[in-house]
Scaffold this motif. Structure first.
Motif, mmCIF file in Angstrom:
data_model
loop_
_atom_site.group_PDB
_atom_site.id
_atom_site.type_symbol
_atom_site.label_atom_id
_atom_site.label_comp_id
_atom_site.label_asym_id
_atom_site.label_seq_id
_atom_site.Cartn_x
_atom_site.Cartn_y
_atom_site.Cartn_z
ATOM 1 N N ARG A 108 30.865 -17.370 -2.946
ATOM 2 C CA ARG A 108 30.341 -15.420 -3.108
ATOM 3 C C ARG A 108 32.481 -15.281 -4.295
ATOM 4 O O ARG A 108 33.022 -15.709 -3.494
ATOM 5 C CB ARG A 108 30.720 -15.649 -1.916
ATOM 6 C CG ARG A 108 29.958 -13.513 -2.088
ATOM 7 C CD ARG A 108 29.677 -12.331 -1.007
ATOM 8 N NE ARG A 108 28.600 -11.453 -2.086
ATOM 9 C CZ ARG A 108 29.353 -10.463 -1.931
ATOM 10 N NH1 ARG A 108 30.800 -10.519 -2.423
ATOM 11 N NH2 ARG A 108 28.422 -9.771 -1.971
ATOM 12 N N ILE A 109 31.212 -15.292 -5.757
ATOM 13 C CA ILE A 109 32.837 -15.146 -6.292
ATOM 14 C C ILE A 109 32.452 -13.489 -6.989
ATOM 15 O O ILE A 109 32.069 -13.285 -7.721
ATOM 16 C CB ILE A 109 32.722 -16.467 -7.702
ATOM 17 C CG1 ILE A 109 32.682 -17.588 -6.991
ATOM 18 C CG2 ILE A 109 33.893 -16.102 -8.543
ATOM 19 C CD1 ILE A 109 32.678 -18.264 -8.643
ATOM 20 N N ARG A 110 33.512 -12.749 -6.314
ATOM 21 C CA ARG A 110 33.723 -11.394 -6.921
ATOM 22 C C ARG A 110 34.422 -11.730 -7.894
ATOM 23 O O ARG A 110 35.552 -11.680 -7.666
ATOM 24 C CB ARG A 110 34.799 -10.723 -5.278
ATOM 25 C CG ARG A 110 34.945 -9.332 -6.207
ATOM 26 C CD ARG A 110 33.510 -8.142 -5.482
ATOM 27 N NE ARG A 110 34.502 -7.152 -6.265
ATOM 28 C CZ ARG A 110 34.925 -6.711 -4.661
ATOM 29 N NH1 ARG A 110 34.813 -6.519 -4.197
ATOM 30 N NH2 ARG A 110 34.794 -5.198 -5.334
ATOM 31 N N MET A 111 33.705 -10.640 -8.567
ATOM 32 C CA MET A 111 34.159 -10.173 -10.561
ATOM 33 C C MET A 111 34.512 -8.866 -9.935
ATOM 34 O O MET A 111 34.794 -8.805 -9.782
ATOM 35 C CB MET A 111 33.336 -10.725 -11.286
ATOM 36 C CG MET A 111 32.259 -11.952 -11.550
ATOM 37 S SD MET A 111 31.892 -12.440 -12.981
ATOM 38 C CE MET A 111 31.069 -14.049 -12.811
ATOM 39 N N HIS A 112 35.831 -9.044 -10.415
ATOM 40 C CA HIS A 112 36.113 -7.828 -10.891
ATOM 41 C C HIS A 112 35.981 -6.820 -12.048
ATOM 42 O O HIS A 112 37.315 -6.891 -12.705
ATOM 43 C CB HIS A 112 38.031 -7.637 -10.707
ATOM 44 C CG HIS A 112 38.931 -8.068 -9.492
ATOM 45 N ND1 HIS A 112 38.477 -7.964 -8.077
ATOM 46 C CD2 HIS A 112 38.701 -10.023 -9.080
ATOM 47 C CE1 HIS A 112 38.455 -8.605 -7.396
ATOM 48 N NE2 HIS A 112 39.323 -9.688 -7.512
ATOM 49 N N LEU A 113 35.151 -6.415 -12.257
ATOM 50 C CA LEU A 113 34.682 -6.211 -13.573
ATOM 51 C C LEU A 113 35.390 -5.392 -14.028
ATOM 52 O O LEU A 113 35.371 -5.086 -15.452
ATOM 53 C CB LEU A 113 32.710 -6.188 -13.498
ATOM 54 C CG LEU A 113 32.540 -7.279 -12.913
ATOM 55 C CD1 LEU A 113 30.938 -6.659 -12.339
ATOM 56 C CD2 LEU A 113 32.023 -8.727 -13.879
ATOM 57 N N GLU A 114 35.997 -4.025 -13.519
ATOM 58 C CA GLU A 114 36.827 -3.421 -13.621
ATOM 59 C C GLU A 114 38.112 -3.472 -14.673
ATOM 60 O O GLU A 114 38.099 -3.133 -15.479
ATOM 61 C CB GLU A 114 37.474 -2.040 -12.854
ATOM 62 C CG GLU A 114 36.458 -1.519 -12.267
ATOM 63 C CD GLU A 114 34.819 -2.221 -11.395
ATOM 64 O OE1 GLU A 114 35.475 -3.602 -10.824
ATOM 65 O OE2 GLU A 114 34.730 -1.373 -10.515
ATOM 66 N N SER A 115 39.068 -5.063 -14.292
ATOM 67 C CA SER A 115 40.035 -5.126 -14.658
ATOM 68 C C SER A 115 38.848 -5.495 -16.498
ATOM 69 O O SER A 115 40.063 -5.999 -17.328
ATOM 70 C CB SER A 115 40.170 -5.899 -14.258
ATOM 71 O OG SER A 115 40.853 -5.198 -12.843
ATOM 72 N N TRP A 116 38.341 -6.645 -15.749
ATOM 73 C CA TRP A 116 37.663 -7.272 -16.486
ATOM 74 C C TRP A 116 37.142 -6.662 -18.256
ATOM 75 O O TRP A 116 37.554 -7.175 -19.649
ATOM 76 C CB TRP A 116 36.481 -7.968 -16.808
ATOM 77 C CG TRP A 116 36.293 -8.769 -17.764
ATOM 78 C CD1 TRP A 116 34.839 -9.282 -18.242
ATOM 79 C CD2 TRP A 116 36.419 -10.141 -18.001
ATOM 80 N NE1 TRP A 116 35.037 -9.803 -19.130
ATOM 81 C CE2 TRP A 116 35.686 -10.534 -18.750
ATOM 82 C CE3 TRP A 116 37.425 -11.358 -17.850
ATOM 83 C CZ2 TRP A 116 35.293 -11.775 -19.396
ATOM 84 C CZ3 TRP A 116 37.619 -12.402 -19.106
ATOM 85 C CH2 TRP A 116 36.493 -12.864 -19.459
#
Lengths: 418, 418
Positions: free
Chosen positions: A271-279
């Motif tokens: 389960r790979i959480r993406m830090h979308l806000e930073s991305w």
């Protein structure tokens, strides 16, 4: 546990004859009424059915469906025969559901819990596949032989080693058993997991589950490459099922190791959480540098189209490499002997109230012939070097041995219990 | 908060001229390269587009799409003008996305964060609708006028009263603003919420969000009635959009109350957790008694087919009512003057580790002209009497005023801020 059996209020009512209003119970007459009023059958549609039975399990080299419901289970029985019993029930039920039919052949006796929970009644099979796997803890737990199966644990079914960037949560990791349900209708996938969980009552409880709302890989040349939540085309160079030789080489267990796994495969889930806000604050040029591909077209830096061959040696006029030394594509591709079959999905589970960020990312699934030679070295390198690591965290992890397929009357994992 | 702005490492690199490898920066030449290499455009498909602009907001009397992503936001600005600014940006962006186009007209400058996060590039609009709502706390919070808008709070935008069976969680309830994104492609709905959340940075932060994976109502006579996770057809007698007179009567605000809401509607959202493990142990006869309908066919007890008229007075030969006095269908239908437009979705967010049960159920959404006369009396009665209450818990709740629609150049809620 909430999923273990408890005495049902209505069982008591029936056994004592104290039926509530509207519940038809009692002697022969009541039974007859139940049969005439209470029995209903369903018709089903033959379209979009992927055969469940075969020498290999379905859901591995099947063209990837759009939706996933995945669950890991913990066994709560002490008895090895119970595991075989559960796998027998699960196999037969999975075959029924994959054929688009309701459990119990569509018969719903009035004075029993329905054999099928019903939410998928009337829906097509929608390419449903159900794939079963066995975790390391089925064989050995806390260093001890658990069911007398320790000697039959495949060497390739290792405990995944800690890897750089891991922030694993116990409640999203591991499991004695897993079920991967994939379908082009999310309700059909949900229904499959739910009904299997229900049949496990008293033998196994769900440990964790994950809904995947969109595929992030293609496993067939006939499929368009989808985009992951970072906006990039994902899995352009994934193995494709149209090449059986590559499947044999990289996905299916050959005649190495224990015979009960011959024709099976190893599933790794992360389960790979993406830090979308930073991305999302990152510049396009940097996003592309991270992946090593163009965002809109999916083309490698040395080409114009998505499927142009990646040239890891391509250089800018000033001699610097076009594809950065720590770009995802380079690390994933530079050892050409390592290939895996990816079958991941995008997920979101709402807000993470501890961080105020969306709990979203990639539920990575990969099948490989031997994770010691494929997933583990690959992810060890990625975890240490990948530019992407600034934007992702692995918070769930599991590995399962998926036995070969079976025929009608047999069950998945039968050779292990023989 | 995680979503507020922070200094971006790459902004610093650029402003100081310290560009990393592969990032083209610097004087006029760099800019030119960025323009020629870095600008890419996208084509889009005109199919499956629901117009965003109109006298009413879309996503209300729109035939219900299969997938939902819903989010509530908290304002973090002190300035009323900022709210209007945000709604202007959101309106324009929503119109773009509803037309199937990427934000920023598909232009992706290399040395900026992409205007569009990209995961829906190349996908059709897929009937995307984006519906905006304003919560009670936008007007008054802790009893105080918040932005000088207290006098413009509609009387119908009440704080929902506590109701029997509520087990509401703060982190799944309320919000100053809401966005309902519906689409037949879940990635398109996800993309819409994500990009609007991103544009709100510095002005509003996401409070909670919910993915809905399958519709549990029909709002058009052309749609088949779907099943909820209890396996029953849900919303057979829902209002249907083909009858504008009923929409006028029950959904749209008429010329009552404050003029800025004329042509709008009130959205009530409830996160209804279903206790599926208990439900699945219940006998068919009892499940049917709870709903007051047959499970497989969806027919009322007095009929044979789903759409047969419900006869609440029908009796068994022994004189007992066919439809139990506390059956869901009776309580929901007996006051024929109360009707709401339901637009709910099934959800699952994995395991609830506090109970060991699946965190799944119905994300209920309803639109009504005046919740004081529709949702509140209806749910008050259901909360007290409904047989279904044994199997459900309401753990999230919110109410929003959805202003009328707007035209190109205007913005949703404009009349409130005029």
């Amino acid at each position: 546990m909430a999923m273990s059996q408890k005495i049902n209020r209505r069982n008591i009512l029936i056994s004592t004859g104290l039926a509530g209003a509207g519940v038809v119970l009692g002697g022969g007459g009541g039974y007859a009424i139940a049969q005439t009023q209470g029995q209903r059958t369903m018709q089903h549609n033959e379209a979009n059915i992927i055969p469940f039975y075969g020498s290999q399990q379905s859901g591995i080299v099947t063209p990837q469906q759009n939706h996933l419901h995945f669950a890991a289970f913990d066994l709560i029985t002490e008895n090895r025969d119970d595991i075989a019993t559960l796998l027998k029930i699960w196999t037969a039920t999975a075959a029924t559901m994959a054929s688009g039919k309701p459990i119990g052949e569509g018969t719903f006796p009035e004075h029993a819990a329905p054999p099928d929970t019903g939410e998928a009644l009337g829906l097509q099979a929608s390419n449903l596949t159900i794939t079963f796997g066995l975790g390391p803890t089925l064989f050995t737990k806390d260093g001890k032989d658990r069911y007398g199966l320790a000697s039959r644990r495949p060497e390739a079914l290792v405990d995944l080693p800690p890897m750089a960037g891991d922030a694993l949560k116990e409640e999203r990791s591991g499991g004695d058993l897993c079920v991967q349900a994939c379908s082009d209708n999310p309700l059909v996938a949900f229904h499959a997991i739910r009904n299997l969980a229900r049949q496990a009552r008293g033998l196994a409880v769900m440990r964790w589950s994950q809904l995947g709302f969109n595929r992030t890989a293609s496993t067939s040349k006939k499929q368009e490459t989808p985009r992951n939540l970072m906006g990039f085309k994902d899995g352009t160079n994934n193995l494709k099922i149209e090449d059986p030789e590559l499947m044999k080489q990289h996905v299916w267990v050959g005649d190495e190791g224990l015979s009960w796994m011959h024709g099976g495969s190893y599933l790794v889930a992360r389960r790979i959480r993406m830090h979308l806000e930073s991305w999302d604050r990152d510049f396009l040029a940097d996003q592309e540098k991270v992946f090593g591909r163009r965002k809109v077209s999916g083309a490698p830096f040395n080409g114009k189209e998505e499927f142009d061959a990646v040239d890891l040696n391509a250089k800018h006029p000033d001699g610097t490499p076009m594809i950065a030394t720590q770009a995802h594509i380079r690390l994933a591709a530079e050892d050409t002997s390592i290939k895996i079959l990816r079958r991941g999905y995008s997920f979101t589970d709402g807000m993470d109230i501890t961080t105020g960020e969306q709990d979203a990312g990639l539920f990575f699934i990969a099948f490989n012939r031997d994770p010691r030679k494929q997933f583990i070295p690959l992810q060890t390198k990625l975890g240490q070097q990948d530019l992407l690591n600034e934007y992702i965290t692995h918070n769930g992890s599991a590995i399962f041995a998926c036995p070969p397929g079976t025929h009608e009357g047999g069950f998945i994992g039968e050779a292990l219990f023989a």
